[in-house]
Every structure is written in structure tokens, then in C-alpha cells.
Design a protein around this motif. Structure first.
Motif, PDB file in Angstrom:
ATOM      1  N   THR A 173      37.721  37.662  45.345  1.00  0.00           N
ATOM      2  CA  THR A 173      38.642  38.725  44.947  1.00  0.00           C
ATOM      3  C   THR A 173      39.835  38.225  44.140  1.00  0.00           C
ATOM      4  O   THR A 173      40.613  39.025  43.625  1.00  0.00           O
ATOM      5  CB  THR A 173      39.188  39.459  46.192  1.00  0.00           C
ATOM      6  OG1 THR A 173      39.939  38.513  46.966  1.00  0.00           O
ATOM      7  CG2 THR A 173      38.071  40.028  47.039  1.00  0.00           C
ATOM      8  N   GLY A 174      40.017  36.898  44.057  1.00  0.00           N
ATOM      9  CA  GLY A 174      41.096  36.345  43.245  1.00  0.00           C
ATOM     10  C   GLY A 174      42.481  36.485  43.846  1.00  0.00           C
ATOM     11  O   GLY A 174      43.473  36.304  43.144  1.00  0.00           O
ATOM     12  N   ALA A 214      42.619  41.866  32.686  1.00  0.00           N
ATOM     13  CA  ALA A 214      42.122  42.303  33.996  1.00  0.00           C
ATOM     14  C   ALA A 214      42.835  43.586  34.425  1.00  0.00           C
ATOM     15  O   ALA A 214      42.212  44.502  34.960  1.00  0.00           O
ATOM     16  CB  ALA A 214      42.320  41.197  35.022  1.00  0.00           C
ATOM     17  N   ASN A 215      44.141  43.651  34.168  1.00  0.00           N
ATOM     18  CA  ASN A 215      44.887  44.870  34.504  1.00  0.00           C
ATOM     19  C   ASN A 215      44.383  46.052  33.670  1.00  0.00           C
ATOM     20  O   ASN A 215      44.222  47.161  34.178  1.00  0.00           O
ATOM     21  CB  ASN A 215      46.385  44.662  34.270  1.00  0.00           C
ATOM     22  CG  ASN A 215      46.988  43.790  35.349  1.00  0.00           C
ATOM     23  OD1 ASN A 215      46.561  43.832  36.508  1.00  0.00           O
ATOM     24  ND2 ASN A 215      47.959  42.966  34.973  1.00  0.00           N
ATOM     25  N   CYS A 245      43.001  37.093  37.084  1.00  0.00           N
ATOM     26  CA  CYS A 245      42.091  37.784  36.150  1.00  0.00           C
ATOM     27  C   CYS A 245      40.749  38.145  36.785  1.00  0.00           C
ATOM     28  O   CYS A 245      39.742  38.206  36.105  1.00  0.00           O
ATOM     29  CB  CYS A 245      41.915  36.971  34.871  1.00  0.00           C
ATOM     30  SG  CYS A 245      40.982  35.459  35.077  1.00  0.00           S
ATOM     31  N   LEU A 246      40.732  38.355  38.089  1.00  0.00           N
ATOM     32  CA  LEU A 246      39.492  38.648  38.806  1.00  0.00           C
ATOM     33  C   LEU A 246      39.604  39.984  39.520  1.00  0.00           C
ATOM     34  O   LEU A 246      40.639  40.263  40.149  1.00  0.00           O
ATOM     35  CB  LEU A 246      39.251  37.509  39.812  1.00  0.00           C
ATOM     36  CG  LEU A 246      37.872  37.271  40.399  1.00  0.00           C
ATOM     37  CD1 LEU A 246      37.819  35.871  40.997  1.00  0.00           C
ATOM     38  CD2 LEU A 246      37.450  38.280  41.408  1.00  0.00           C
ATOM     39  N   LEU A 247      38.591  40.822  39.421  1.00  0.00           N
ATOM     40  CA  LEU A 247      38.627  42.087  40.150  1.00  0.00           C
ATOM     41  C   LEU A 247      37.216  42.472  40.591  1.00  0.00           C
ATOM     42  O   LEU A 247      36.231  41.908  40.111  1.00  0.00           O
ATOM     43  CB  LEU A 247      39.231  43.199  39.277  1.00  0.00           C
ATOM     44  CG  LEU A 247      38.554  43.524  37.950  1.00  0.00           C
ATOM     45  CD1 LEU A 247      37.428  44.548  38.122  1.00  0.00           C
ATOM     46  CD2 LEU A 247      39.590  44.111  36.978  1.00  0.00           C
ATOM     47  N   GLU A 256      42.097  45.060  43.414  1.00  0.00           N
ATOM     48  CA  GLU A 256      42.919  44.976  42.208  1.00  0.00           C
ATOM     49  C   GLU A 256      43.098  43.530  41.786  1.00  0.00           C
ATOM     50  O   GLU A 256      43.115  42.638  42.619  1.00  0.00           O
ATOM     51  CB  GLU A 256      44.299  45.593  42.494  1.00  0.00           C
ATOM     52  CG  GLU A 256      44.254  47.092  42.471  1.00  0.00           C
ATOM     53  CD  GLU A 256      45.602  47.700  42.825  1.00  0.00           C
ATOM     54  OE1 GLU A 256      46.607  46.975  42.735  1.00  0.00           O
ATOM     55  OE2 GLU A 256      45.613  48.893  43.198  1.00  0.00           O
ATOM     56  N   PRO A 257      43.264  43.315  40.496  1.00  0.00           N
ATOM     57  CA  PRO A 257      43.438  41.933  40.047  1.00  0.00           C
ATOM     58  C   PRO A 257      44.841  41.412  40.349  1.00  0.00           C
ATOM     59  O   PRO A 257      45.819  42.113  40.112  1.00  0.00           O
ATOM     60  CB  PRO A 257      43.229  42.021  38.532  1.00  0.00           C
ATOM     61  CG  PRO A 257      43.553  43.432  38.174  1.00  0.00           C
ATOM     62  CD  PRO A 257      43.221  44.263  39.371  1.00  0.00           C
TER      63      PRO A 257
END
Lengths: 547, 547
Positions: free
Chosen positions: B283-284, B414-415, B436-438, B432-433
Motif C-alpha cells: 500500500t506504500g 499518484a494523487n 506513488c503507490l495506490l 490512498e497514495p
């Protein structure tokens, strides 16, 4: 503010450009690549080991701990690398660099390695490696076949089976040895009754459950230092790596091995693994693998063979008999970056039984799902590159018969050098080559005569000075940068197991000539006489003894 | 017989040639290299992820377990590689390949990697690496500085000190994590009184000596699978890797962490290491590192931060605050082959205290002598290549500000994608990021309405079908070869911690555009409707519920 934003956008655009494939063959990058190739070719052709800059001087160029704020031009940075790094690196592929196992590379690997770097596959999982996964499985199959020589149906069944693995590619022999002993430990302390196995419950509970007082790994005193590291990492403890004495050929003494097993058993200590060495790092000798396999079978020990260096010799039908018994090993370590002539980072552990790796199997939700052919479910490492490709290419391009010629001639050259050393009145061969590795030292003729008739105290004194002289010669020769041999410490029986510094030579480079070998000795003889401490002292002692 | 000998000599001569530097730029190898470059450029420009060959079909080309007897021409074998390997590999640097952390590479690394391959240095020891050793120490210093921001005298003192090390370069994050926890274990169970320490005596005797009932490592339930592997390898046991629940943002719950520590202590189990995650793989998200550091300090636990993926964000002053507290970690894992954009095989573990590595120090006679600056005396791996060079070059050529732009724009992207997903009536953003991961999934609009008013049993049934649909879409999209997202399983609180399959996206490639992101969603929506099982069943259920 608007200007700031525009500037950032422009920078980002130029950053995007570095990720875009250069279109023209005469692009800037193309020109830089040509310059690099020419520079490298010049460097590699110069055939000189190193420059005369000291490490302390070199460190000055690599002393700033700040990541540079501003970008550099590729061309400027390349110039820095060529001047400060390439020119100050070690020419490991020089035919005069005969001190280590780091090998010369066939030149076809330069263009081919471009494929590996550019595709940047991650072999941990199919999703990021696709064809690289079957390729790696095939390479592991080839190595398995080289060792165990099973039939076609065996490989048809297991080579590409999702639940099985014939081995694991890894960064080097150390990881390979750790992996093998990890498997051995987990097999020896596997789940039974209400005990979930050492992998789940840990060593403390495992040893209690099995009722042992401790565990042990057995290897000869010539075992590689990575085995001590393995014993530490795996929680066995370095002390529990039991070193068995070797005979006059640096091979494990079977009588002492039997004694060791008995002693351990009497203490309720479980020797769960026996490690045979197929090519000791220091002397190149091979343990009596068949006799060891007998004992391992009888005692229920995992039999691992560390053939990181010697394993390549299986490619020669003429050398193969020297490794007899290796086909009885439960696991074998082989480094392709040694005498298989591929770049650093090509270690392998091969398992006789394709289901043995289940002892270290693991899964995760987002990758390595059960039933997938992802290689990462049974390796110590996670993400890994496509290095297997370069071994695959070398095996195909050189062919088994090509490797046979390369390996046979390296052994012949070692025999030639051993004879040359033995013929010199002032050199002493310490260990004869079994493959292409030997050790020797410089002993002036008079010193040898004096040593023969000296009192024990005098012998000790001479021995000490000879050790100093060996260190002096090796260091000075390395610094002179023309020739390079390495150095280690042995305890030869004929020197009453005195700790003895020796030169160590590995003759794997096909381009090393007889003239170079003669030159290495000549230079060492010259350097010896430049010693202002050890040499004059030795001579004075010798005169006193010889009267 | 004479003829045989002549033939062998001729073969040997031609084998020698492959080890000789090709002289002319228009040599055969030069031509082959050009062909490879052109082919690779074509492949990389095609921007298509994979071909439509199945793995089973590809395996047929890699099915022979025999090392070929005869050699092949380099040109013939290159053709085979281009056709059977390159064309069937995964285009990990495609801007449409947004499913994994394996990153696109800047093109300047292609010519520069030639230096690394051709010089074939072995960084285990100075004798085979010379300038590559100070270079690697400088890179480790730069990373240390990035995390801990110590002053110049600190780096002047320790960066090139023989007895110290600011970290270790290694093949990847898994080895880095194992190394960190190995150090932590050995420190926690070090020598005292007549006990020689766990490295020497092993875990069984160590735990008995210290009087614990067991050991434990603590991490959130989102910890990387390599930590389980570490616990297994190090003899701690996977069960003793204690997973603490996370909050709705996938960050460790501090209250639950405190409870865990108390429970373990009450059972006389020593939690010797606490692992913070700075960028969970799935999930970052980033753990509350400062709060964790407080607890680790208070309890005398080694605080390790696994920033394999998120660590690169320290290069951006704008993202840096998200990792606050990382400077209090005893050790940190960072993979440069993730968002530092260098090829596979560039893992690092960095230690706050330069003398901490003495816990895993080892020496050998022929190399790694005491007092030498050999890097190999404090690494898990032995022989290693010169990969640090490529990170060094990238840090210099891109510069910190360049990295900042790359990293910031990946977070912005990502956003943007998160907002785009949230705006769709038929997609659901799951996490949510933070960087940069979602993660997200496809949920048809009607299904969402039905789920809201469904009975618990109906909810379970819908949930199961949605999971099936997610798997179907991800597989089919991957097979279609236009776009690639990965897939994992989460247990979101708002779905009552139901096991939920989700799409996972990593937006590290600078060339991924907004149009591509739109296209990914459009294709997924189309594929969903092609499902002949999950989709119609979902629709039927929905109709029944909505009436």
C-alpha cells in the motif's frame, strides 16, 4: 513563481529525456559509448595490473558524503569515471593477474550483457521476467545434469515444475552455501507430531523438541570462511562448525571424521550436515567425496559439496573423475563467475532431490502465490536480475568441449608451473596442483640447507623470517603492478604444522603464458633481495648455522 | 593421434581469441553489438508489455538439460536470444507497466554498465577492486548522510575507516533486511562473562545463557515477506515475527504495539528488534517512525526501518517529512534498483553507528585480514560485483534536485490517479497514495448500491464475486499485453477486514502519462464485461437486491 514553475517543467522535460530510447545511432550517448569502449579496450590491452596511486590517494577522490545537488553531464561524469575509477581499478583479466579466482571474461559477454542490463528483468516472479524464468530453470537443469546425470524423463518432469526446483541462482557461493545449510537445518529439524518445524518455531524450541544438546556442521579445516558465516547466520554458532584435520594433500582425514562424529554423538550433539570441499580455496584440493558420502548416508547427515570453484571442472570429462562422489551430494555449490568465465554474481546451489527446497518455501499475497512458477518462492534472495542469461550464453557459445579444453589447459599449465617451481633451487612448492591452483614460497638455497641441520629454536627463527620475506615479496610485487599472486597461510605437515605464509596462484586465465610464469618467479627473486630486513637477517642466520 | 593434437591446438587457439580484446571497431563483435542495440531499441520503443506466447510454449525453447557439446557462433546464439528471450521478456520499463517496483532505467546507464561488466571487479577485497572500494564506501556514506545527516568530521572519520562501516551494499532488500536483523540478533545476544556470544556459540546456548524463554521480532502486519524469511534463516522462527495490527492507513497501531511488547515481556520472550516500514510493499504507507523509535529506545530494541522502496523519497526535501524519525533507526534498508532508477541488484543496509557491523565481522587468512579495508569482512555476501558504481553515476548525473523532481512528480501522478479513480462511479479507491503507490478495484455502480443495503450474507456473496472479478480483470489485462497493474490482497477496515483482492499500481515511471492512466481504467472496465462468470452473477445478485 510562474518562472519557477516553468523552470521546473523544463527540468522535468529534460529528465524525461534520459528515460527515452536514444533514436539515432550517432546520438550523444552513442558517441559516449564508443569513447568508453575505446578507453576500456585500451585499459584492458595495457596488461598492467594497477596504477601506482595508493589507496589513501584514491580515497581523496571519493571523500564527499553529500549527494551532489546539481546534475552533471553524462560526458563529464564519464570522463571522471574513466580517469578516477577505471584507471585506478584492478585489471582482473590480465594474464599476469594469477592470484585470485576472479576470471578473465570472453569478449562476447560485453555486447550480450547489454541485453541483461537493458531488459532489467526481475527473476523473483514471472510477471517481471517471463522467458527469463524458463531460461534460468534450464540453466539450473543443465548444472543438475552435469552433476547428477539423470535421464531425460527426470528433467522433463522437474525442470519446469511449479512445486519443485533443481536449485537456486544467487549472487555467489556464500549465499549458495547458506541456502544449502538452511535447507539442511530445516530438514533435520522439520515438523513432527505437534512441533511445527524450525522454520516456524525457531532453533531454541526445535533443539528442545528434538532433545539434542546442540547441533553441528562438519567440514575439513580447509573449508571456506563462508561456512563459518553460515553457521553464525543460521544460529548454529561458529564454534559448532567442527573443523576436521586434513592429510598432507589438504583433504579431510576420514579417520578423524569418524572420530569427530563419534565424539559429537557421545555428547548428544546432532551433526546435521557434512560439507565436502571440491577445490579448497587455498590449495585447490578435493576431499574424498565417496568416503564422505558413505558416512553421511550412514549417519543421516545432509551431504553438501562446496564446489564453488572446482565445480566447473565437471565440464571436462578428463577432470571429472577427480570429483567422483559429487553425484551423491544432497546439494552442491557452484560459482559460474569462477572457472565458467562469466561476470561476478553468478552463484548457484543445486539440489539432488527436486522437492528438497520445500524446506525453505515461502509465499506472499502479491507475488509468489502457490502454484506459480515464480523462482522467488525458494530462494534466499528476493528480487534478482537476469544473470543466468550470461551463463546460458556462455554454455552455448563455448560448448562443453570448449570448456573442456579451457579447463584441461589450465590444469596442464598448473602442472607446468609446479614443475618449474620444483626445478628452482630457491623456490619451494608447498601444495601441488590437483586442478589449476598451487602454492609455493621463496626459500634461498643456503637457507634451505641451513634449515635442514638447524636446532628446533633456529628452525623457528628461520621460519619466522621466511614468513616475513613471503609477505614482503607478495606486497612489493603487487605494488609494482606488473604481476600479481595472492597469499595465504597454511600449516604443512612437513613443516611440523608451523603457520606458513605462501604464495597462491590460480591459473584460470587462458592467456597466461609460460614466459609470464617465468617472469613472475624472476621478479620475486629480485624483490626478495631488496628486502632490507628479512633477507639480510636470514642470510646472517644461515651463515651462522652453516658456519 | 598427431592430427587429434593439432585439432585440439587449433580449437584452443580459437578459444584464446574469445578472451582477447577485439581490435577493430568494425570487428564481428562490434557488428553484433550494433545489431543488439538496434534490436533492443526497437523492443523498448514498441511499448508493448509482452507477447502472446504462453509460458508453456516458451518453456519448449528452454527444455534441454544437456550442456551443448559443440560451440555456437556468437552471431547465431545472439539471434536465438533476440528471438526467443528478448522478444518473450517483460518490458518492465514501459510507461504502461505500472504494476511493480521494477523501474525504468535512464539510458545513460547502458554505456556506463559496460564499465562495470568489462572491469569485472570483485568488491569483496581491495586486491580485486582497488578504486571500486573507496567508491562503494562513498556511496554508503552518501546514503548514510541522506538518512542521518551527520556533519563532515563524522564522514571524514568513518567513511574510509578500515575497522568501521556505514553499511553494506548487497544484492537486494531481502539480504539487507537479513543483515540488519543478523546484526540486531548478535548485538542482543553478545558475549558477556564466560559466554562467547551467539555468533560463536549459537542461538540455543545464547538463549539459555540470557535466560529468555524465546526471542521475537516485531513488525506491522504489512511487513514485507522477506522479514518472515529472515526470521526463519536466523533461527528465530517465523512464528516469532510478531505482526501488529495496522490502522485504516495501513500503519502500525502504537497502542497494539505497546500491548505486544507487554505480552511478550510477560512471557519472558525478548523482542530484540522492532521493524518500521517506510513504504509498505502493498500500500506504500509509512509507519509512525518517531513513536516507534521512542518505544524501541525505551525497551532496548534494535530499531530497523525497511525503506527498501520508500527510502529513495529522502532525495526529495518535499517528501522527506513523511519519513520523519527514520534518522533514529539503528539500521535502514534501501533498494537503489527501485526508485533510484538503477538496474537490479543494488540493495543496501545502512547503520547509524559505524561500529555496529563488528557484530558480524569475520576474517580469513587469504583475504579480509584484520586492518584491511576489504568490504567483505562485514557483508553477508562474499564475492560481489561493482554495482555501487551505477548508483554513484546516477546520483552524480541526475543530482539530488533531479531526483527530487522525479520523485515529486511520481507522487503528484499518484494523487492525480487517485482522484481520477475516485471520480469514476464504477471504481473504488482502496488505499490512498502516501508516496506513488495506490490500490483500487472495479465495482459496478449498481453493485455498490446493492452492497450498501444488502444483508450480511448477501454482502459476503457480493464480496466473493468482486474478488473473482478483480482476479479476472488483472489476469486478462496482463495477458492482453497493453497495460499491466499488479494485484494483492488487503483487509480494509471499512469492508469489515474481509480479505479483498485489489489492483496495485506503482507510478515510478516518469513517462507514464495521464492518457495512459485513463486507458488503464477504460480497458479494465471493458474487460470486466467480458467475464462470463463473475460479472453476470454479480449483476443477477444486484438485480435481486435492488428489486
Amino acid at each position: 513563481m510562474v518562472n519557477e514553475k516553468k523552470k521546473a517543467e523544463a527540468s522535468l522535460k529534460s529528465l524525461h529525456r534520459i528515460f527515452t530510447v536514444p533514436e539515432a545511432p550517432h546520438s550523444t550517448l552513442g558517441t559516449i559509448e564508443q569513447a568508453i569502449s575505446q578507453n576500456l579496450n585500451r585499459f584492458l590491452q595495457d596488461h598492467i595490473i594497477a596504477t601506482d596511486y595508493s589507496l589513501t590517494e584514491i580515497e581523496k577522490d571519493f571523500s564527499d558524503a553529500n549527494v551532489p545537488e546539481q546534475p552533471s553531464f553524462v560526458s563529464d561524469h564519464t570522463e571522471f569515471l574513466l580517469e578516477k575509477l577505471v584507471a585506478q581499478s584492478v585489471h582482473t583479466s590480465s594474464p599476469r593477474f594469477i592470484g585470485h579466482m576472479t576470471s578473465a571474461l570472453p569478449y562476447f559477454l560485453m555486447p550480450l550483457s547489454k541485453i541483461m542490463i537493458a531488459l532489467n528483468q526481475n527473476t523473483v516472479k514471472i510477471e517481471t521476467s517471463k522467458a527469463f524464468t524458463p531460461l534460468e530453470r534450464q540453466v539450473l537443469g543443465m548444472l543438475h545434469n552435469l552433476i547428477y546425470q539423470r535421464d531425460k524423463p527426470f528433467y522433463d518432469n522437474w525442470m519446469h515444475s511449479a512445486e519443485h526446483s533443481l536449485g537456486a541462482f544467487c549472487s555467489g557461493g556464500t549465499i549458495a552455501n547458506i541456502t544449502a545449510l538452511w535447507v539442511a537445518r530445516n530438514e533435520a529439524l522439520k515438523a513432527n507430531a505437534d512441533f511445527k518445524g524450525v522454520a516456524e518455531e525457531g532453533l531454541f524450541r526445535a533443539i528442545k523438541h528434538y532433545g539434542y544438546d546442540d547441533l553441528a556442521i562438519i567440514v575439513s579445516e580447509r573449508g571456506h570462511y563462508s561456512l563459518k558465516k553460515s553457521a553464525d547466520v543460521l544460529g548454529i554458532g561458529r564454534e559448532s562448525l567442527i573443523a576436521v584435520p586434513t592429510d598432507e594433500h589438504n583433504r579431510i582425514r576420514i579417520d578423524k571424521l569418524e572420530e569427530t562424529v563419534e565424539t559429537l554423538k557421545a555428547k548428544n550433539i546432532k551433526p546435521f550436515a557434512l560439507v565436502g570441499v571440491a577445490g579448497t580455496t587455498e590449495t585447490g584440493n578435493i576431499d574424498p567425496l565417496n568416503a564422505m558420502a558413505d558416512i553421511a548416508e550412514r549417519e543421516g547427515m545432509h551431504f553438501h559439496v562446496d564446489a564453488a570453484w572446482g565445480g566447473a571442472s565437471l565440464l571436462s570429462n578428463n577432470q571429472r573423475p577427480k570429483l567422483n562422489g559429487i553425484e551423491r551430494a544432497d546439494s552442491v555449490t557452484i560459482d559460474a563467475h569462477k572457472q565458467m568465465y562469466v561476470p561476478m554474481g553468478a552463484g548457484m546451489v543445486i539440489f539432488k532431490d527436486p522437492s528438497l527446497v520445500s524446506a525453505i518455501e515461502h509465499h506472499a499475497d502479491y507475488i509468489l502465490r502457490k502454484g506459480s512458477k515464480d523462482l522467488g518462492s525458494h530462494t534466499l534472495e528476493g528480487s534478482r536480475g537476469g544473470m543466468a542469461m550470461l551463463l546460458f550464453a556462455s554454455l552455448n557459445i563455448i560448448g562443453r568441449q570448449g570448456y573442456e579444453l579451457l579447463i584441461d589447459q589450465s590444469v596442464e599449465k598448473a602442472n607446468y608451473f609446479a614443475n618449474l617451481i620444483a626445478e628452482q633451487p630457491d623456490f619451494e612448492l608447498i601444495s601441488e596442483p590437483e586442478l589449476c591452483l598451487l602454492t609455493y614460497r621463496y626459500v634461498p638455497e643456503d637457507v634451505r640447507r641451513a634449515f635442514a641441520i638447524a636446532t628446533p629454536d633456529q628452525k623457528d627463527a628461520i621460519h619466522k623470517r621466511l614468513n616475513d620475506l613471503t609477505v614482503f615479496i607478495q606486497k612489493r610485487q603487487r605494488e609494482a603492478g606488473q604481476n600479481f599472486v595472492s597469499r595465504t597461510t597454511l600449516t604443512p605437515n612437513y613443516l611440523d604444522r608451523r603457520s606458513t605464509h605462501v604464495f597462491r596462484v590460480v591459473l584460470a586465465n587462458p592467456l597466461t603464458t609460460k614466459a609470464i610464469l617465468q617472469d613472475v618467479l624472476d621478479e620475486q627473486r629480485d624483490i626478495a633481495k631488496q628486502s632490507t630486513l628479512a633477507y639480510p637477517e636470514l642470510m646472517a642466520m644461515t651463515r651462522r648455522i652453516l658456519g
